[in-house]
Scaffold this active site. Structure first.
Site, PDB file in Angstrom:
ATOM      1  N   ASN A 147      41.701  -4.863  -2.051  1.00 48.92           N
ATOM      2  CA  ASN A 147      41.944  -5.659  -3.262  1.00 48.92           C
ATOM      3  C   ASN A 147      42.848  -4.958  -4.274  1.00 48.92           C
ATOM      4  O   ASN A 147      43.598  -5.607  -4.978  1.00 48.92           O
ATOM      5  CB  ASN A 147      40.619  -6.094  -3.897  1.00 48.92           C
ATOM      6  CG  ASN A 147      39.756  -4.924  -4.283  1.00 48.92           C
ATOM      7  OD1 ASN A 147      39.949  -3.814  -3.804  1.00 48.92           O
ATOM      8  ND2 ASN A 147      38.814  -5.167  -5.165  1.00 48.92           N
TER       9      ASN A 147
ATOM     10  N   GLU B 170      34.248   7.392 -10.352  1.00 46.89           N
ATOM     11  CA  GLU B 170      35.678   7.659 -10.403  1.00 46.89           C
ATOM     12  C   GLU B 170      36.084   7.660 -11.870  1.00 46.89           C
ATOM     13  O   GLU B 170      35.395   7.100 -12.730  1.00 46.89           O
ATOM     14  CB  GLU B 170      36.445   6.579  -9.626  1.00 46.89           C
ATOM     15  CG  GLU B 170      36.101   6.642  -8.143  1.00 46.89           C
ATOM     16  CD  GLU B 170      37.073   5.935  -7.227  1.00 46.89           C
ATOM     17  OE1 GLU B 170      37.195   4.710  -7.353  1.00 46.89           O
ATOM     18  OE2 GLU B 170      37.680   6.616  -6.375  1.00 46.89           O
TER      19      GLU B 170
ATOM     20  N   CYS C  70      35.696  -5.918  -7.415  1.00 43.26           N
ATOM     21  CA  CYS C  70      34.319  -5.491  -7.127  1.00 43.26           C
ATOM     22  C   CYS C  70      33.394  -5.641  -8.325  1.00 43.26           C
ATOM     23  O   CYS C  70      32.217  -5.943  -8.178  1.00 43.26           O
ATOM     24  CB  CYS C  70      34.335  -4.048  -6.664  1.00 43.26           C
ATOM     25  SG  CYS C  70      35.202  -2.985  -7.803  1.00 43.26           S
TER      26      CYS C  70
ATOM     27  N   GLU D  69      32.216   3.731  -3.829  1.00 44.43           N
ATOM     28  CA  GLU D  69      32.467   2.645  -4.782  1.00 44.43           C
ATOM     29  C   GLU D  69      32.320   1.351  -4.004  1.00 44.43           C
ATOM     30  O   GLU D  69      33.219   0.957  -3.253  1.00 44.43           O
ATOM     31  CB  GLU D  69      33.886   2.757  -5.355  1.00 44.43           C
ATOM     32  CG  GLU D  69      34.133   3.986  -6.199  1.00 44.43           C
ATOM     33  CD  GLU D  69      33.340   3.998  -7.491  1.00 44.43           C
ATOM     34  OE1 GLU D  69      32.717   2.975  -7.822  1.00 44.43           O
ATOM     35  OE2 GLU D  69      33.319   5.042  -8.160  1.00 44.43           O
TER      36      GLU D  69
HETATM   37  P1  NDP Z   1      35.244  -2.940   3.845  1.00 43.54           P
HETATM   38  O1  NDP Z   1      33.962  -2.319   3.540  1.00 43.54           O
HETATM   39  O2  NDP Z   1      35.340  -3.921   4.948  1.00 43.54           O
HETATM   40  O3  NDP Z   1      36.318  -1.800   4.187  1.00 43.54           O
HETATM   41  C1  NDP Z   1      36.596  -0.733   3.312  1.00 43.54           C
HETATM   42  C2  NDP Z   1      37.415   0.318   4.044  1.00 43.54           C
HETATM   43  O4  NDP Z   1      36.576   1.013   4.973  1.00 43.54           O
HETATM   44  C3  NDP Z   1      38.569  -0.257   4.864  1.00 43.54           C
HETATM   45  O5  NDP Z   1      39.658   0.632   4.800  1.00 43.54           O
HETATM   46  C4  NDP Z   1      37.961  -0.321   6.242  1.00 43.54           C
HETATM   47  O6  NDP Z   1      38.933  -0.367   7.235  1.00 43.54           O
HETATM   48  C5  NDP Z   1      37.162   0.969   6.271  1.00 43.54           C
HETATM   49  N1  NDP Z   1      36.098   1.033   7.251  1.00 43.54           N
HETATM   50  C6  NDP Z   1      35.436   0.006   7.843  1.00 43.54           C
HETATM   51  N2  NDP Z   1      34.467   0.492   8.673  1.00 43.54           N
HETATM   52  C7  NDP Z   1      34.504   1.850   8.592  1.00 43.54           C
HETATM   53  C8  NDP Z   1      33.748   2.916   9.190  1.00 43.54           C
HETATM   54  N3  NDP Z   1      32.745   2.682  10.030  1.00 43.54           N
HETATM   55  N4  NDP Z   1      34.072   4.184   8.858  1.00 43.54           N
HETATM   56  C9  NDP Z   1      35.069   4.446   7.987  1.00 43.54           C
HETATM   57  N5  NDP Z   1      35.823   3.477   7.398  1.00 43.54           N
HETATM   58  C10 NDP Z   1      35.547   2.202   7.688  1.00 43.54           C
HETATM   59  O7  NDP Z   1      35.760  -3.553   2.469  1.00 43.54           O
HETATM   60  P2  NDP Z   1      36.993  -4.508   2.218  1.00 43.54           P
HETATM   61  O8  NDP Z   1      38.263  -3.820   2.556  1.00 43.54           O
HETATM   62  O9  NDP Z   1      36.666  -5.825   2.830  1.00 43.54           O
HETATM   63  O10 NDP Z   1      36.949  -4.627   0.612  1.00 43.54           O
HETATM   64  C11 NDP Z   1      36.118  -5.476  -0.066  1.00 43.54           C
HETATM   65  C12 NDP Z   1      34.859  -4.739  -0.518  1.00 43.54           C
HETATM   66  O11 NDP Z   1      35.193  -3.619  -1.290  1.00 43.54           O
HETATM   67  C13 NDP Z   1      33.992  -5.590  -1.404  1.00 43.54           C
HETATM   68  O12 NDP Z   1      32.643  -5.507  -1.024  1.00 43.54           O
HETATM   69  C14 NDP Z   1      34.155  -4.976  -2.782  1.00 43.54           C
HETATM   70  O13 NDP Z   1      33.081  -5.161  -3.621  1.00 43.54           O
HETATM   71  C15 NDP Z   1      34.395  -3.556  -2.450  1.00 43.54           C
HETATM   72  N6  NDP Z   1      35.122  -2.925  -3.534  1.00 43.54           N
HETATM   73  C16 NDP Z   1      34.465  -2.036  -4.343  1.00 43.54           C
HETATM   74  C17 NDP Z   1      35.100  -1.466  -5.423  1.00 43.54           C
HETATM   75  C18 NDP Z   1      34.409  -0.476  -6.285  1.00 43.54           C
HETATM   76  O14 NDP Z   1      35.081   0.329  -6.895  1.00 43.54           O
HETATM   77  N7  NDP Z   1      33.099  -0.460  -6.387  1.00 43.54           N
HETATM   78  C19 NDP Z   1      36.484  -1.805  -5.740  1.00 43.54           C
HETATM   79  C20 NDP Z   1      37.089  -2.704  -4.804  1.00 43.54           C
HETATM   80  C21 NDP Z   1      36.410  -3.251  -3.750  1.00 43.54           C
HETATM   81  P3  NDP Z   1      39.552  -1.786   7.685  1.00 43.54           P
HETATM   82  O15 NDP Z   1      39.549  -2.715   6.524  1.00 43.54           O
HETATM   83  O16 NDP Z   1      40.912  -1.429   8.100  1.00 43.54           O
HETATM   84  O17 NDP Z   1      38.624  -2.262   8.745  1.00 43.54           O
END
Ligand code: NDP
Length: 483
Positions: A152, A457, A283, A249
């Site tokens: 995002n 952060e 998020c 996060e």
């Molecule tokens: P995901 O949890 O699907 O993915 C986050 C990252 O982790 C991606 O780069 C993903 O790779 C990677 N990943 C997935 N599985 C693994 C694993 N087993 N080991 C290591 N890395 C892994 O989140 P989204 O990308 O769908 O983002 C949306 C989510 O992020 C929402 O739930 C949102 O709330 C949260 N978010 C939180 C924020 C915060 O600061 N608290 C800010 C922004 C978003 P890939 O996508 O390539 O599969």
């Protein structure tokens, strides 16, 4: 227009390609056009990135903090100079409207670089007198840090993680979400141009498996993830096996509490910002808007009027206020939540379906009469869908706001200062606002409690998550041994 990244990965100061990795198609979600084809990192690319980071880190940590800071400040200047082009690339990568990416994404990344460049040289240890002897402490880097980003805010996330990491003498290997892989590569280019030695900021592309292999590598001291709760649970567990530091996060289902005495115009504006900015893919969004019954009618009327006026359209058009969701998959997920809300009996106030503006567009949608047990009041939707719930008393709304596994953020709207502080004190959330919402300046620590995360952060708080204390006892006299 800014040049597309030249290859998939950035390792040891240069672009690297390995076509043996599975193809990642980068899609502009407003039109469905493929704007780049990258490859997932192979084990050889991952190894080169980790080895490069490990080799470069000690010399970087040994530099004076002001020397490290100078390079980070230069990177911030380059980002600001190129912001129009970088914003356009961010819009293509994410679909977010250019009027947002120009002011929010890279600029907040540059802020983080400036902030931690300024902070790092001011940090010292302490001296603890013990009479004759004394103890002093040294703040040391952790070593190689892994950053894993969500889709995002891809460039902001890359900056928010690398700025404190590098300022404090660490190296970083960063894996962007495979949905939005382009911005982090531009950051890597900019760092090199600013004078960062090769190997200190590496970008490797891939899906979850690439992230998973980084997290468990023996050279990695720390993992910082921005992502969903289920991914956070997996990554936290994998990092724990190696007793690694973590910052998590994660997601949220944050409440905004609007009391009868609040300014309706401000509360409506903040609720819209906290549900519709970035098409709701934020998020910390306040996706449970609790409105006290006395102003419910006024609140919904203004909300419906202002929501109906939101301009959806071509994200590259400066007049567009809302773009598409990041992908078809995300759109399908969000539309599913909208249908579930209708089926569960929520009252649709506006929106409620796809928008014909382009490929992955969803109308800004408001549901009223949402109850605590409905799916849209419990699960993170991550789209432009606002749930409005009613309440009677302060005690009731605080209990209901806290009745969730999440605890990322919360907001309170009221003219009563005492109540504002009392309610914030009672809310279980890591990042809170009073008569404001979703402002996240780099000076303020950001993060969640409960399932929404671990660590912080930004702000001074981030220093603790990218460094560790060495405690040194100095004996000033004879050793008093009983043997
Ligand atoms: P995901 O949890 O699907 O993915 C986050 C990252 O982790 C991606 O780069 C993903 O790779 C990677 N990943 C997935 N599985 C693994 C694993 N087993 N080991 C290591 N890395 C892994 O989140 P989204 O990308 O769908 O983002 C949306 C989510 O992020 C929402 O739930 C949102 O709330 C949260 N978010 C939180 C924020 C915060 O600061 N608290 C800010 C922004 C978003 P890939 O996508 O390539 O599969």
């Amino acid at each position: 227009m800014i040049a597309q990244p030249q290859a998939s990965h950035f390792v040891n100061g240069a672009y690297v390609e390995d076509t043996a990795g599975a193809v990642i198609e980068v899609i502009y979600p407003a039109t469905g056009a493929v704007i780049a084809r990258l490859h997932e990192a192979t084990p050889a690319v991952i190894e080169a990135a980790l080895a490069g980071a490990a080799a470069a880190q000690a010399a970087w940590a040994a530099k004076r903090p002001v020397e490290r800071a100078r390079i980070l400040r230069c990177a911030a200047d380059l980002i600001r100079e190129r912001n129009p082009d970088l914003a356009r690339l961010e819009t293509l990568d994410t679909g977010k409207p250019i009027q947002e990416t120009l002011v929010a994404d890279w600029p907040s990344g540059a802020d983080a670089l400036e902030y931690f460049a300024g902070l790092a040289p001011t940090l010292g240890g302490e001296t603890i007198p013990l009479g004759r002897d004394f103890v002093y402490t040294i703040r040391e880097a952790l070593g190689v840090c892994v950053g894993i980003g969500a889709w995002n805010y891809p460039s902001q996330i890359a900056c928010w993680k690398s700025a404190p990491a590098l300022a404090l003498g660490n190296a970083m290997v960063f894996k962007p979400s495979e949905v939005t892989p382009l911005g982090a590569l531009k950051l890597a280019e900019i760092f090199i141009e600013a004078g960062l030695p090769a190997g200190l900021f590496n970008v490797v592309q891939g899906r979850g498996a690439v992230g998973a292999s980084l997290v468990t590598d023996r050279r990695v001291a720390k993992v910082s993830l921005t992502g969903s709760v289920p991914t956070g649970q997996k990554v936290y567990a994998a990092a724990a096996a190696g007793v690694r530091h973590v910052t998590m996060e994660l997601g949220g289902k944050s409440p905004i509490l609007v009391f009868d005495d609040a300014s309706v115009e401000d509360a409506v504006g903040a609720a819209m910002l906290g549900n519709f900015y970035s098409a709701g893919q934020v998020c910390s969004n306040g996706t449970r808007v609790f409105v006290q019954k006395g102003i419910k009618a006024k609140f919904l009327k203004r909300l419906a009027e202002r929501t109906a006026a939101i301009v959806l359209g071509d994200p590259l058009d400066a007049a567009t206020q809302m773009g598409p969701l990041v992908s078809v998959a995300q759109m399908v997920k969000v539309l599913g939540y909208i249908e579930t809300a209708k089926a569960e009996g929520a009252t649709l106030i506006c929106g409620g379906g796809r928008d014909p503006a382009g490929e992955c567009f969803v109308q800004p949608t408001v549901f009223a009469d949402v109850t605590d047990t409905m799916t849209i009041a419990r699960e993170e939707v991550f789209g432009p869908v606002m749930a409005v719930l009613d309440f009677d008393t302060e005690a009731e709304v605080v209990a209901r706001a806290n009745a969730t596994e999440f605890g990322l953020a919360a907001g309170v709207f009221t003219a009563d200062l005492t109540r504002a502080h009392r309610v914030i004190g009672a809310l279980q959330a890591g990042t809170c606002w009073i008569n404001a919402y979703n402002l996240t300046p780099v000076e303020a620590p950001f993060g969640g409690v409960k399932s929404s995360g671990v660590g912080r952060e930004n702000g001074h708080a981030a220093v603790e998550h990218y460094s560790q204390i060495k405690s040194v006892y100095v004996g000033m006299g004879p050793v008093d041994a009983p043997y």
